[in-house]
Design a protein around this motif. Structure first.
Motif, short mmCIF file in Angstrom:
data_model
loop_
_atom_site.label_atom_id
_atom_site.label_comp_id
_atom_site.label_asym_id
_atom_site.label_seq_id
_atom_site.Cartn_x
_atom_site.Cartn_y
_atom_site.Cartn_z
N LEU A 189 0.85 -1.14 -0.06
CA LEU A 189 -0.08 0.08 0.04
C LEU A 189 0.84 1.22 -0.21
CD1 LEU A 189 -2.94 -0.93 2.28
CD2 LEU A 189 -2.72 -1.15 -0.09
N ASP A 190 2.17 1.16 0.37
CA ASP A 190 3.28 2.40 0.14
C ASP A 190 3.28 2.94 -1.09
OD1 ASP A 190 4.76 4.29 1.19
OD2 ASP A 190 6.54 2.96 0.83
N LYS A 191 3.22 2.14 -1.98
CA LYS A 191 3.13 2.27 -3.59
C LYS A 191 1.98 2.35 -4.18
CE LYS A 191 7.68 2.60 -3.05
NZ LYS A 191 7.90 4.03 -2.63
N GLU A 192 0.73 2.36 -3.43
CA GLU A 192 -0.40 2.31 -4.14
C GLU A 192 -1.20 3.61 -4.51
OE1 GLU A 192 -3.70 1.62 -5.87
OE2 GLU A 192 -3.00 -0.31 -5.17
N TYR A 193 -1.27 4.21 -5.74
CA TYR A 193 -1.63 5.33 -5.99
C TYR A 193 -2.82 5.28 -6.93
CZ TYR A 193 2.42 7.00 -3.62
OH TYR A 193 3.36 7.37 -2.34
N GLY A 194 -3.76 4.29 -6.81
CA GLY A 194 -4.95 4.20 -7.52
C GLY A 194 -6.00 5.17 -6.92
N ARG A 195 -6.92 5.44 -7.65
CA ARG A 195 -8.23 6.18 -6.92
C ARG A 195 -8.96 5.18 -6.16
NH1 ARG A 195 -12.06 8.40 -10.50
NH2 ARG A 195 -12.53 9.58 -8.48
N GLY A 196 -9.26 5.80 -5.18
CA GLY A 196 -10.23 5.00 -4.17
C GLY A 196 -9.99 5.42 -2.71
N GLN A 197 -10.26 4.53 -1.66
CA GLN A 197 -10.35 4.88 -0.34
C GLN A 197 -9.51 3.67 0.40
OE1 GLN A 197 -14.52 4.86 0.86
NE2 GLN A 197 -14.54 7.09 0.82
N PHE A 198 -8.88 4.34 1.30
CA PHE A 198 -8.19 3.27 2.37
C PHE A 198 -9.01 3.06 3.54
CE2 PHE A 198 -5.22 5.11 -0.55
CZ PHE A 198 -4.30 3.91 -0.83
N VAL A 199 -9.34 1.82 4.01
CA VAL A 199 -10.21 1.43 4.98
C VAL A 199 -9.58 0.92 6.07
CG1 VAL A 199 -12.14 1.75 3.46
CG2 VAL A 199 -11.37 -0.73 4.09
N CYS A 200 -9.95 0.85 7.23
CA CYS A 200 -9.55 0.08 8.61
C CYS A 200 -9.66 -1.56 7.97
CB CYS A 200 -10.43 0.43 9.61
SG CYS A 200 -9.97 -0.44 11.13
N SER A 201 -8.64 -2.29 8.31
CA SER A 201 -8.49 -3.62 7.93
C SER A 201 -9.37 -4.27 9.17
CB SER A 201 -7.40 -4.12 7.68
OG SER A 201 -6.35 -3.69 8.73
N GLY A 202 -9.73 -3.64 10.26
CA GLY A 202 -10.33 -4.46 11.29
C GLY A 202 -12.04 -4.06 11.00
N CYS A 203 -12.30 -3.17 10.58
CA CYS A 203 -13.60 -2.68 10.59
C CYS A 203 -14.46 -2.40 9.33
CB CYS A 203 -14.42 -2.05 11.87
SG CYS A 203 -13.71 -0.40 11.83
N GLU A 204 -13.43 -1.92 8.43
CA GLU A 204 -13.58 -1.61 7.00
C GLU A 204 -14.27 0.12 7.03
OE1 GLU A 204 -15.39 -4.20 4.46
OE2 GLU A 204 -13.79 -5.57 4.55
N LEU A 205 -13.96 0.75 8.10
CA LEU A 205 -14.42 2.17 8.07
C LEU A 205 -13.61 2.96 6.96
CD1 LEU A 205 -16.06 4.53 9.57
CD2 LEU A 205 -14.30 4.89 10.91
N PRO A 206 -13.93 3.58 6.19
CA PRO A 206 -13.20 4.48 5.24
C PRO A 206 -12.36 5.46 6.13
CG PRO A 206 -15.36 4.26 4.46
CD PRO A 206 -15.51 4.00 5.81
N LEU A 207 -11.07 5.68 6.01
CA LEU A 207 -10.01 6.36 6.87
C LEU A 207 -9.50 7.52 5.82
CD1 LEU A 207 -8.48 3.58 8.61
CD2 LEU A 207 -10.14 4.98 9.59
N PHE A 208 -8.94 7.11 4.89
CA PHE A 208 -8.51 8.19 3.87
C PHE A 208 -8.56 7.78 2.81
CE2 PHE A 208 -5.66 7.24 7.40
CZ PHE A 208 -5.15 8.29 7.77
N THR A 209 -8.72 8.91 1.88
CA THR A 209 -8.93 8.96 0.31
C THR A 209 -7.58 8.89 -0.44
OG1 THR A 209 -9.12 11.35 0.04
CG2 THR A 209 -11.16 10.05 0.63
N SER A 210 -7.69 8.34 -1.98
CA SER A 210 -6.41 8.37 -2.65
C SER A 210 -6.03 9.89 -2.85
CB SER A 210 -6.70 7.67 -3.70
OG SER A 210 -7.62 8.05 -4.44
N GLU A 211 -6.75 10.90 -2.74
CA GLU A 211 -6.61 12.18 -3.06
C GLU A 211 -5.21 12.72 -2.10
OE1 GLU A 211 -9.64 11.24 -3.43
OE2 GLU A 211 -9.95 11.10 -5.46
N THR A 212 -5.62 12.16 -0.84
CA THR A 212 -4.64 12.78 0.32
C THR A 212 -3.45 11.90 0.40
OG1 THR A 212 -5.77 11.64 1.99
CG2 THR A 212 -6.70 13.95 1.43
N LYS A 213 -3.25 10.90 -0.32
CA LYS A 213 -2.05 10.34 -0.19
C LYS A 213 -0.77 10.84 -0.91
CE LYS A 213 -0.45 5.46 -0.35
NZ LYS A 213 0.77 5.60 -0.80
N PHE A 214 0.31 10.77 -0.45
CA PHE A 214 1.54 11.13 -0.86
C PHE A 214 2.80 10.16 -0.45
CE2 PHE A 214 1.62 12.93 3.38
CZ PHE A 214 3.09 13.23 3.66
#
Length: 164
Positions: free
Chosen positions: A71-96
Motif C-alpha cells: 500500500l506504500d506504492k498504491e496510488y490508484g483512485r479509491g479509499q483506504f479503509v480500516c482492516s479491522g472494521c472497514e471504516l473509510p479512513l483516507f482517500t487516495s487524493e490525500t495520499k503522498f
C-alpha cells in the motif's frame, strides 16, 4: 576499573530501556480512549478476523517494518479503509510519497480517526486510531505537505485499499 564501570552502567541502562518499553507495551490499554467503540471484540474474536500481523498492529500497537507494505506504492483512485472494521479512513487524493516506507496521507476523512498521546521509546508522538473499532493505525507528525502540514504515517497492514 573505568571500563568495567562504563560497561556495567551501559548494560544497566540498556536493560532498563528495553524492559520499560516491553512492560509499557504489555500493560497499556489497547484502545484509543476509555469510551466504548461502536465495534468491540475480545482478543480471541479479533484473532479470528485478522492476520497475526494485523492483530499485532491494530490491537497491540505494533509497527510493521518499513517498506514491507504494497500500500506504500498504491496510488490508484479509491479509499483506504480500516482492516479491522472497514471504516473509510483516507482517500487516495490525500495520499503522498513520504519516502518513509509507510503509506502516508496529509488528511483523514472527517470523523474517521481519533488520536492519543504515545510516550513510548522516550519520545512523545500522536498515535492514530480508527474511530469505530479503536484499532491502532500509526502516528501523525507535523512534517507533511500542504495544505495541512500533517503526515499521517500509517501501517499498511492496518489498512485495506478499495478501488473507486
Amino acid at each position: 576499573m573505568r571500563r568495567r564501570t562504563l560497561l556495567i552502567a551501559s548494560t544497566t541502562i540498556g536493560g532498563m530501556v528495553l524492559s520499560s518499553h516491553y512492560l509499557h507495551r504489555k500493560s497499556r490499554d489497547m484502545t484509543a480512549t476509555n469510551h466504548e467503540f461502536e465495534i468491540t471484540k475480545t482478543d480471541d474474536e479479533w484473532l479470528k478476523l485478522l492476520t497475526p500481523e494485523q492483530f499485532q498492529v491494530l490491537r497491540k500497537h505494533g509497527t510493521e517494518r518499513a517498506g514491507t507494505s504494497p500500500l506504500d506504492k498504491e496510488y490508484g483512485r479509491g479509499q483506504f479503509v480500516c482492516s479491522g472494521c472497514e471504516l473509510p479512513l483516507f482517500t487516495s487524493e490525500t495520499k503522498f510519497d513520504s519516502r518513509t516506507g509507510w503509506p502516508s496521507f496529509y488528511a483523514p476523512i472527517e470523523g474517521a480517526i481519533e488520536t492519543t498521546t504515545d510516550r513510548s521509546l522516550f519520545m512523545t508522538r500522536v498515535e492514530v486510531h480508527c474511530s469505530r473499532c479503536g484499532g491502532h493505525l500509526g502516528h501523525v507528525f507535523k512534517d507533511g505537505p500542504k495544505p495541512t502540514g500533517d503526515r499521517y504515517c500509517m501501517n499498511g497492514v492496518s489498512l485495506k485499499f478499495i478501488p473507486a
